[in-house]
Design an enzyme around this catalytic site. Structure first.
Site, short mmCIF file in Angstrom:
data_model
loop_
_atom_site.label_atom_id
_atom_site.label_comp_id
_atom_site.label_asym_id
_atom_site.label_seq_id
_atom_site.Cartn_x
_atom_site.Cartn_y
_atom_site.Cartn_z
N ASN A 113 22.59 -20.62 -26.46
CA ASN A 113 21.17 -20.39 -26.64
C ASN A 113 20.51 -20.06 -25.30
OD1 ASN A 113 18.82 -22.37 -25.76
ND2 ASN A 113 20.68 -23.62 -25.95
N PHE B 296 12.61 -22.92 -23.39
CA PHE B 296 11.50 -23.86 -23.59
C PHE B 296 10.41 -23.27 -24.48
CE2 PHE B 296 12.09 -26.49 -19.39
CZ PHE B 296 13.19 -27.12 -19.95
N SER C 41 17.85 -27.25 -17.73
CA SER C 41 18.02 -26.11 -18.63
C SER C 41 18.37 -24.87 -17.82
CB SER C 41 16.74 -25.85 -19.43
OG SER C 41 16.82 -24.61 -20.12
N ASN D 38 17.89 -21.90 -18.79
CA ASN D 38 17.12 -20.77 -19.33
C ASN D 38 15.71 -20.64 -18.76
OD1 ASN D 38 19.29 -20.08 -21.13
ND2 ASN D 38 18.68 -21.83 -22.38
N THR D 39 15.36 -21.51 -17.80
CA THR D 39 14.08 -21.41 -17.10
C THR D 39 14.39 -21.15 -15.63
OG1 THR D 39 12.94 -22.89 -18.64
CG2 THR D 39 11.97 -22.62 -16.46
N LYS E 82 17.55 -35.63 -17.11
CA LYS E 82 18.66 -34.94 -17.76
C LYS E 82 19.24 -33.92 -16.79
CE LYS E 82 19.97 -32.72 -22.11
NZ LYS E 82 19.53 -32.41 -23.49
N ASN F 67 23.27 -31.46 -20.03
CA ASN F 67 22.68 -30.31 -20.71
C ASN F 67 23.78 -29.29 -21.02
OD1 ASN F 67 20.66 -28.43 -21.62
ND2 ASN F 67 19.22 -29.35 -20.17
#
Length: 454
Positions: free
Chosen positions: A185, A189, A271, A273-274, A313, A342
């Site tokens: 994925n 966020f 994450s 993805n940021t 995390k 994560n």
């Protein structure tokens, strides 16, 4: 009870048929006088469907009237397996949205059976009926907390929640690797923001307090069991907005707005993805960030329970030096816990042979298990078992959960396996975990924590 439910379904069904028949008849009778009245007609397929439906209702009622509530509850969880192939046909994000919506509306089975006593434990002064939780990412906007906890999770973590609403990355952004039991994925966020989430959690919190106050003479054990959202524990995972230049300010906003509804809080700095988020895991950056967030939490007014525990995390893609730095910060600042881990940006075997692996984003699911478990074990050793760890990554069975616990996890979380297996996976995992503990002579979860590191 089961008999009453079946009877109600039958009566409702027949009432709808009578109403539809009456409406049909009145429509025909009100036609022009030159046309002869017609008797409502159902096609052969319609009559067969009606007969089959009535037969199933009667048969279901006859079946459930012969079993106790626990057996019927088990049957309902098993029956959810029949829906899994339908979800598999849908786009991954559409299926996810429908699943959250179903849980929010209560269209999921509710666990009525008590958890095995051996699975109960206390962490941060909070009582968990079992150590198996749902990780952040499933219910991003706290829409389905009650339904998810009702399915039997020991705890549910919502989020990640950002201060300002944001759409996340362009779609498609969720990709299945079904054969490998994995998902990639790159959602980024996507969040409705802290205000929308606060409204939902506030309503749920008020409902919980009302139910607690109106319950008749609860015992002290019952009163302390569970958390602010219901019978289970609620975690709130906080993120930063993509365009924000002040990460600490974003997290502090989340603390001020949502901490009153949380049994524990999570700072997500991992994450993939940021852009730039994982840089916050550096020793100095993490230390400065955690200090500001702890100060923001501690300056608020708290009752006897005190402030909610604060966790961080982390990613699985960290060097030995990175892990040592994070462990040092965690111990020095007395963090309440770490979530390990994560998703990963790596593509381990056999995922790298799948064409879908070329998609950018974080990989979760079975291929992440070994990597995340090794990181978990290292962190348990580095923190000398002084900090509660939540093991997350690749768990798909009770045996997997047990391995995480032996590697140092006090609690465990899943997501991808739940997305594939559905509600039926939850009671199955709890039964398997209890069996593993008893097999190896452990009398509690706490006894097994870090057994492979001693």
């Amino acid at each position: 009870m089961a008999t009453r439910v079946a009877g109600k379904l039958f009566r409702d069904f027949m009432r709808q048929r009578v109403i539809s028949t009456s409406i049909g008849a009145s429509r025909h009778c009100s036609s022009a006088a030159t046309s002869a009245p017609k008797i409502p007609h159902f096609s052969k397929k319609g009559r067969l469907l009606t007969g089959a439906t009535i037969g199933l209702i009667i048969a279901g009622g006859a079946y459930v009237s012969t079993v106790d509530e626990a057996t019927f509850c088990g049957w309902l969880f098993s029956a959810t397996k029949l829906v899994n192939p339908f979800f598999a046909l849908l786009d991954a994000e559409v299926a996810h949205t429908l699943a959250v919506s179903a849980a929010a509306r209560g269209w999921v089975p509710r666990e009525k059976r008590p958890d095995p006593l051996i699975l109960g434990l206390e962490v941060w002064g909070r009582k968990f009926s079992n150590p198996i939780g749902l990780s952040a990412g499933f219910d991003k906007n706290a829409e389905a907390v009650e339904g998810l906890l009702g399915m039997g999770f020991g705890f549910v973590e919502v989020g990640s929640v950002t201060p300002v609403p944001q759409e996340g990355n362009p779609k498609p952004r969720i990709f299945r690797l079904r054969q490998e039991g994995a998902i990639i994925n790159r959602c980024g966020f996507n969040s409705e923001g802290i205000v929308a989430v606060a409204k939902r959690l506030g309503a749920q919190h008020g409902k919980r307090k009302l139910e607690t106050s109106s319950s008749s003479s609860p015992s002290s054990d019952e009163a302390n069991h569970g958390g602010k959202a219901g019978p289970g524990i609620l975690g709130v995972n906080l993120g930063k907005n993509k365009t924000s230049e002040d990460a600490a300010s974003d997290y502090v906003q989340g603390i001020h707005t949502l901490s009153q509804y949380a049994d524990y809080l999570v700072i997500n700095v991992s994450s993939p993805n940021t852009p730039g988020l994982r840089m916050l895991q550096g020793r100095k950056q993490l230390k400065d960030l955690v200090k500001k967030i702890q100060a923001a939490r501690d300056e608020m007014q708290w009752g006897e329970e005190g402030p909610p525990p604060l966790l961080v995390k982390i990613a699985p893609d960290l060097s030995k030096e990175d892990l040592e730095d994070i462990a040092a910060v965690a111990v020095t600042l007395r963090l309440d816990g770490l979530i390990i881990s994560n998703t990963t940006i790596s593509r381990p075997d056999p995922v790298n042979k799948n064409p879908v692996s070329a998609e950018s984003g974080g990989l979760s699911g079975k291929p992440l298990f070994n990597l995340s478990t090794n990181i978990l074990k290292e962190m348990y050793v580095l923190t000398r078992g002084k900090i509660p760890l939540i093991g997350c990554g690749g768990i798909s069975s009770g045996e997997d959960a047990y391995k995480k616990i032996r590697a140092g996890a006090t609690l465990v979380q899943l997501y991808t396996a739940f997305a594939y297996g559905g509600p039926a996976l939850i009671p199955q995992m709890k039964a398997e975990l209890a069996e593993c503990l008893e097999r190896d002579g452990f009398k509690s979860i706490h006894e097994a924590v870090g057994a492979d590191c001693r």
